[in-house]
Design a protein around this motif. Structure first.
Motif, PDB file in Angstrom:
ATOM      1  N   ALA A  63       0.901  -1.396  -0.187  1.00 44.82           N
ATOM      2  CA  ALA A  63      -0.011  -0.078   0.167  1.00 44.82           C
ATOM      3  C   ALA A  63       1.065   1.341  -0.064  1.00 44.82           C
ATOM      4  CB  ALA A  63      -0.761   0.089   1.251  1.00 44.82           C
ATOM      5  N   SER A  64       2.134   1.241   0.778  1.00 41.10           N
ATOM      6  CA  SER A  64       2.892   2.510   0.785  1.00 41.10           C
ATOM      7  C   SER A  64       3.546   2.629  -0.735  1.00 41.10           C
ATOM      8  CB  SER A  64       4.129   2.049   1.707  1.00 41.10           C
ATOM      9  OG  SER A  64       3.532   2.182   3.114  1.00 41.10           O
ATOM     10  N   ARG A  65       3.940   1.691  -1.290  1.00 42.35           N
ATOM     11  CA  ARG A  65       4.407   1.725  -2.808  1.00 42.35           C
ATOM     12  C   ARG A  65       3.226   2.057  -3.726  1.00 42.35           C
ATOM     13  NH1 ARG A  65       5.326  -3.733  -5.679  1.00 42.35           N
ATOM     14  NH2 ARG A  65       3.058  -3.524  -5.756  1.00 42.35           N
ATOM     15  N   GLU A  66       2.239   1.819  -3.546  1.00 45.08           N
ATOM     16  CA  GLU A  66       1.136   2.283  -4.490  1.00 45.08           C
ATOM     17  C   GLU A  66       0.778   3.910  -4.307  1.00 45.08           C
ATOM     18  OE1 GLU A  66       0.187   0.638  -7.157  1.00 45.08           O
ATOM     19  OE2 GLU A  66       1.439  -1.144  -6.511  1.00 45.08           O
ATOM     20  N   ALA A  67       0.770   4.234  -2.957  1.00 43.06           N
ATOM     21  CA  ALA A  67       0.604   5.709  -2.601  1.00 43.06           C
ATOM     22  C   ALA A  67       1.752   6.419  -3.131  1.00 43.06           C
ATOM     23  CB  ALA A  67       0.363   5.824  -1.084  1.00 43.06           C
ATOM     24  N   PHE A  68       3.018   6.139  -2.841  1.00 36.34           N
ATOM     25  CA  PHE A  68       3.985   6.615  -3.328  1.00 36.34           C
ATOM     26  C   PHE A  68       3.962   6.894  -5.051  1.00 36.34           C
ATOM     27  CE2 PHE A  68       8.535   7.002  -5.066  1.00 36.34           C
ATOM     28  CZ  PHE A  68       9.072   8.035  -4.023  1.00 36.34           C
ATOM     29  N   ALA A  69       3.834   5.531  -5.639  1.00 39.22           N
ATOM     30  CA  ALA A  69       3.881   5.789  -7.155  1.00 39.22           C
ATOM     31  C   ALA A  69       2.970   6.574  -7.440  1.00 39.22           C
ATOM     32  CB  ALA A  69       3.463   4.247  -7.637  1.00 39.22           C
ATOM     33  N   ALA A  70       1.884   6.887  -6.828  1.00 41.51           N
ATOM     34  CA  ALA A  70       0.715   7.785  -7.224  1.00 41.51           C
ATOM     35  C   ALA A  70       1.107   9.196  -7.241  1.00 41.51           C
ATOM     36  CB  ALA A  70      -0.627   7.801  -6.757  1.00 41.51           C
ATOM     37  N   ASP A  71       2.068   9.497  -6.335  1.00 42.56           N
ATOM     38  CA  ASP A  71       2.246  11.008  -6.205  1.00 42.56           C
ATOM     39  C   ASP A  71       3.948  11.017  -5.538  1.00 42.56           C
ATOM     40  OD1 ASP A  71       2.527  13.670  -6.239  1.00 42.56           O
ATOM     41  OD2 ASP A  71       1.076  13.967  -4.626  1.00 42.56           O
ATOM     42  N   PRO A  72       4.737  10.782  -6.216  1.00 45.09           N
ATOM     43  CA  PRO A  72       6.225  10.614  -5.581  1.00 45.09           C
ATOM     44  C   PRO A  72       6.871  11.916  -5.001  1.00 45.09           C
ATOM     45  CG  PRO A  72       6.380   9.692  -7.741  1.00 45.09           C
ATOM     46  CD  PRO A  72       5.023  10.226  -7.516  1.00 45.09           C
ATOM     47  N   GLU A  73       6.426  13.039  -5.583  1.00 37.31           N
ATOM     48  CA  GLU A  73       7.124  14.220  -5.177  1.00 37.31           C
ATOM     49  C   GLU A  73       6.687  14.773  -4.105  1.00 37.31           C
ATOM     50  OE1 GLU A  73       5.330  13.844  -8.399  1.00 37.31           O
ATOM     51  OE2 GLU A  73       7.506  13.566  -9.362  1.00 37.31           O
ATOM     52  N   SER A  74       5.090  14.562  -3.664  1.00 40.38           N
ATOM     53  CA  SER A  74       4.663  14.840  -2.452  1.00 40.38           C
ATOM     54  C   SER A  74       5.482  14.227  -1.096  1.00 40.38           C
ATOM     55  CB  SER A  74       3.153  14.717  -2.275  1.00 40.38           C
ATOM     56  OG  SER A  74       2.929  13.348  -2.369  1.00 40.38           O
ATOM     57  N   PHE A  75       5.596  12.875  -1.271  1.00 39.82           N
ATOM     58  CA  PHE A  75       6.318  11.989  -0.260  1.00 39.82           C
ATOM     59  C   PHE A  75       7.781  12.462  -0.137  1.00 39.82           C
ATOM     60  CE2 PHE A  75       2.737   9.254  -0.983  1.00 39.82           C
ATOM     61  CZ  PHE A  75       2.275   8.956   0.285  1.00 39.82           C
ATOM     62  N   LEU A  76       8.665  12.574  -1.440  1.00 41.27           N
ATOM     63  CA  LEU A  76       9.995  12.716  -1.416  1.00 41.27           C
ATOM     64  C   LEU A  76      10.139  14.281  -0.752  1.00 41.27           C
ATOM     65  CD1 LEU A  76      10.938  11.523  -4.772  1.00 41.27           C
ATOM     66  CD2 LEU A  76      11.369  10.504  -2.597  1.00 41.27           C
ATOM     67  N   LYS A  77       9.218  15.283  -0.920  1.00 37.82           N
ATOM     68  CA  LYS A  77       9.532  16.526  -0.152  1.00 37.82           C
ATOM     69  C   LYS A  77       9.881  16.528   1.274  1.00 37.82           C
ATOM     70  CE  LYS A  77       7.462  21.019   0.563  1.00 37.82           C
ATOM     71  NZ  LYS A  77       6.175  21.650   0.337  1.00 37.82           N
ATOM     72  N   ASP A  78       8.749  15.833   2.007  1.00 37.75           N
ATOM     73  CA  ASP A  78       8.886  15.700   3.441  1.00 37.75           C
ATOM     74  C   ASP A  78      10.066  14.693   3.615  1.00 37.75           C
ATOM     75  OD1 ASP A  78       6.708  17.201   3.920  1.00 37.75           O
ATOM     76  OD2 ASP A  78       5.225  15.701   3.897  1.00 37.75           O
ATOM     77  N   ALA A  79      10.079  13.412   2.945  1.00 41.74           N
ATOM     78  CA  ALA A  79      11.129  12.438   3.293  1.00 41.74           C
ATOM     79  C   ALA A  79      12.362  13.107   3.211  1.00 41.74           C
ATOM     80  CB  ALA A  79      11.110  11.311   2.586  1.00 41.74           C
ATOM     81  N   GLU A  80      12.473  13.908   2.285  1.00 39.91           N
ATOM     82  CA  GLU A  80      14.150  14.529   2.056  1.00 39.91           C
ATOM     83  C   GLU A  80      14.222  15.324   3.366  1.00 39.91           C
ATOM     84  OE1 GLU A  80      13.982  15.729  -1.824  1.00 39.91           O
ATOM     85  OE2 GLU A  80      14.425  13.705  -2.526  1.00 39.91           O
ATOM     86  N   ALA A  81      13.267  16.261   3.589  1.00 45.38           N
ATOM     87  CA  ALA A  81      13.510  17.132   4.845  1.00 45.38           C
ATOM     88  C   ALA A  81      13.747  16.371   6.099  1.00 45.38           C
ATOM     89  CB  ALA A  81      12.097  18.008   4.973  1.00 45.38           C
ATOM     90  N   ARG A  82      13.066  15.324   6.383  1.00 47.65           N
ATOM     91  CA  ARG A  82      13.158  14.575   7.613  1.00 47.65           C
ATOM     92  C   ARG A  82      14.287  13.805   7.674  1.00 47.65           C
ATOM     93  NH1 ARG A  82       7.039  14.995   7.977  1.00 47.65           N
ATOM     94  NH2 ARG A  82       6.634  16.402   9.541  1.00 47.65           N
ATOM     95  N   TRP A  83      14.775  13.287   6.478  1.00 49.60           N
ATOM     96  CA  TRP A  83      15.857  12.100   6.512  1.00 49.60           C
ATOM     97  C   TRP A  83      16.918  12.477   7.413  1.00 49.60           C
ATOM     98  CZ3 TRP A  83      16.735   7.426   6.780  1.00 49.60           C
ATOM     99  CH2 TRP A  83      17.924   6.825   6.342  1.00 49.60           C
ATOM    100  N   PRO A  84      17.545  13.723   7.137  1.00 51.02           N
ATOM    101  CA  PRO A  84      18.955  13.909   7.795  1.00 51.02           C
ATOM    102  C   PRO A  84      18.743  13.618   9.343  1.00 51.02           C
ATOM    103  CG  PRO A  84      18.561  15.559   6.150  1.00 51.02           C
ATOM    104  CD  PRO A  84      17.226  14.656   6.343  1.00 51.02           C
ATOM    105  N   LYS A  85      17.717  14.156  10.138  1.00 47.94           N
ATOM    106  CA  LYS A  85      17.657  14.166  11.291  1.00 47.94           C
ATOM    107  C   LYS A  85      17.401  12.387  11.788  1.00 47.94           C
ATOM    108  CE  LYS A  85      15.066  15.793  15.380  1.00 47.94           C
ATOM    109  NZ  LYS A  85      14.064  16.583  15.811  1.00 47.94           N
ATOM    110  N   LEU A  86      16.634  12.115  11.061  1.00 47.15           N
ATOM    111  CA  LEU A  86      16.054  10.604  11.262  1.00 47.15           C
ATOM    112  C   LEU A  86      17.565   9.450  10.953  1.00 47.15           C
ATOM    113  CD1 LEU A  86      13.994   8.396  11.947  1.00 47.15           C
ATOM    114  CD2 LEU A  86      13.472   8.256   9.444  1.00 47.15           C
ATOM    115  N   GLU A  87      18.286   9.856   9.942  1.00 48.75           N
ATOM    116  CA  GLU A  87      19.600   9.170   9.693  1.00 48.75           C
ATOM    117  C   GLU A  87      20.681   9.323  10.998  1.00 48.75           C
ATOM    118  OE1 GLU A  87      22.701   8.666   6.294  1.00 48.75           O
ATOM    119  OE2 GLU A  87      21.914  10.631   6.562  1.00 48.75           O
TER     120      GLU A  87
END
Length: 150
Positions: free
Chosen positions: A121-145
């Motif tokens: 289900a996560s893959r399908e949601a991402f595939a439908a609109d990658p840009e919206s997920f990537l914006k938040d993921a790229e912002a949160r990844w440095p702290k999470l990493e």
């Protein structure tokens, strides 16, 4: 270009076998990245393919497996291109600030980068609109990493 991978084989619970405290998702029993799947094969073969022990490489302190020497060489020359983004963690969860291990059987190539997902289900949601997920993921990844083990 957007390619989606599908569940190729049935198996045990992947989340139980994958570490979620490492910067790159590895199997806690074998120490091998992304369950031994060849990260280059997603790009050149368009599907998830298991790597072979005779074509292993150590990159970023993690053992990776490949189908052949050419894939191994390509990865070592450009691990930032062929390696799964966010260390193999599900980008939909990273976007929420959570490290959830991706399953190499659930994947998407978006923007010429590989993303792994913990759930279909996560893959399908991402595939439908990658840009919206990537914006938040790229912002949160440095702290999470930084919160993950070295």
């Amino acid at each position: 270009m957007l390619l989606a991978g599908f569940l190729a084989t049935a198996g045990g619970d992947f989340a139980d076998a994958a570490s979620t405290t490492e910067r790159i998702v590895i199997n806690r029993f074998s120490g091998i990245a992304i369950e031994g799947f060849d990260p280059v094969a997603y790009f050149v073969e368009g599907r998830a393919e298991t790597g072979l022990p005779q074509f292993e490489a150590l990159e970023a302190g993690v053992v990776w497996r490949f189908r052949n020497e050419g894939n191994r060489a390509s990865f070592l020359a450009h691990p930032e291109v062929y390696g799964p983004q966010f260390g193999g963690y599900d980008p939909t969860d990273v976007a929420r600030g959570v490290a959830f291990a991706g399953n190499p059987r659930f994947w998407v190539i978006a923007g010429e980068r590989l993303y792994l997902f913990g759930r279909e289900a996560s893959r399908e949601a991402f595939a439908a609109d990658p840009e919206s997920f990537l914006k938040d993921a790229e912002a949160r990844w440095p702290k999470l990493e930084q919160s993950l083990a070295q």
